[in-house]
Design a protein around this motif. Structure first.
Motif, mmCIF file in Angstrom:
data_model
loop_
_atom_site.group_PDB
_atom_site.id
_atom_site.type_symbol
_atom_site.label_atom_id
_atom_site.label_comp_id
_atom_site.label_asym_id
_atom_site.label_seq_id
_atom_site.Cartn_x
_atom_site.Cartn_y
_atom_site.Cartn_z
ATOM 1 N N CYS A 81 -52.556 -58.852 98.572
ATOM 2 C CA CYS A 81 -52.202 -59.417 97.265
ATOM 3 C C CYS A 81 -52.295 -58.421 96.112
ATOM 4 C CB CYS A 81 -53.039 -60.662 96.965
ATOM 5 S SG CYS A 81 -54.763 -60.346 96.619
ATOM 6 N N GLN A 82 -52.853 -57.230 96.332
ATOM 7 C CA GLN A 82 -52.931 -56.180 95.311
ATOM 8 C C GLN A 82 -53.703 -56.617 94.064
ATOM 9 O OE1 GLN A 82 -51.769 -53.055 95.919
ATOM 10 N NE2 GLN A 82 -51.223 -53.796 97.942
ATOM 11 N N LEU A 83 -54.701 -57.455 94.246
ATOM 12 C CA LEU A 83 -55.562 -57.877 93.146
ATOM 13 C C LEU A 83 -56.954 -57.305 93.363
ATOM 14 C CD1 LEU A 83 -54.446 -61.604 93.013
ATOM 15 C CD2 LEU A 83 -53.900 -59.844 91.346
ATOM 16 N N CYS A 84 -57.775 -57.294 92.331
ATOM 17 C CA CYS A 84 -59.165 -56.822 92.414
ATOM 18 C C CYS A 84 -59.234 -55.439 93.059
ATOM 19 C CB CYS A 84 -60.033 -57.817 93.175
ATOM 20 S SG CYS A 84 -59.970 -59.496 92.550
ATOM 21 N N THR A 85 -58.536 -54.494 92.482
ATOM 22 C CA THR A 85 -58.368 -53.180 93.106
ATOM 23 C C THR A 85 -59.675 -52.436 93.325
ATOM 24 O OG1 THR A 85 -57.928 -52.238 90.925
ATOM 25 C CG2 THR A 85 -56.031 -52.870 92.251
ATOM 26 N N SER A 86 -60.685 -52.701 92.538
ATOM 27 C CA SER A 86 -61.957 -51.993 92.703
ATOM 28 C C SER A 86 -62.712 -52.433 93.957
ATOM 29 C CB SER A 86 -62.844 -52.186 91.474
ATOM 30 O OG SER A 86 -63.215 -53.541 91.350
ATOM 31 N N ARG A 87 -62.302 -53.522 94.565
ATOM 32 C CA ARG A 87 -63.001 -54.039 95.746
ATOM 33 C C ARG A 87 -62.270 -53.746 97.050
ATOM 34 N NH1 ARG A 87 -65.433 -59.577 93.332
ATOM 35 N NH2 ARG A 87 -66.759 -58.488 91.870
ATOM 36 N N ARG A 88 -61.132 -53.084 96.968
ATOM 37 C CA ARG A 88 -60.313 -52.861 98.151
ATOM 38 C C ARG A 88 -61.032 -52.017 99.197
ATOM 39 N NH1 ARG A 88 -55.351 -54.522 97.968
ATOM 40 N NH2 ARG A 88 -54.514 -52.934 99.348
#
Length: 118
Positions: A81-88
């Protein structure tokens, strides 16, 4: 309990899928989704956060193949989904760990390589 954590994760997963499916229905919401800063004020971001907490802070699934498959599916959704990029990075690490348990070390190595390639 494990059952409650599983139900919470299922609910968050369903809501995230629905929010992502309807991003383009509303011009205002779609414009927020295209902006990297304003994206965090969308419903999809909120559901991704909820799913993150439901997946990452749930009790261990043990040898339950159904729960492990659900966790892998939910982590793949979060990564897609390409959201919350810092948690990837955390998601890739957790996904590699779970894939190693159910599909073996070669598949886990592929997941880890995808995470490093990002």
């Amino acid at each position: 309990s494990l059952e409650r954590a599983y139900a919470d994760a299922e609910q968050a997963e369903e809501a995230l899928r629905e929010a992502l499916a309807h991003v383009g229905d509303n011009k205002f919401e779609a414009s927020k989704f295209r902006n990297p800063f304003r994206r965090r004020f969308t419903a999809a971001w909120c559901y991704a956060e909820a799913l993150h907490h439901a997946v990452m802070h749930s009790p261990a699934v043990g040898d339950d193949d159904i729960l492990r498959a659900a966790k892998v599916r939910q982590l793949r959704l979060l990564l897609s989904c390409q959201l919350c990029t810092s948690r990837r990075g955390k998601w890739h690490g957790e996904l590699a760990k779970e894939v190693a348990r159910c599909e073996g070390p070669l598949a886990a190595l592929e997941v880890a390589a995808e995470g490093l390639a990002e």
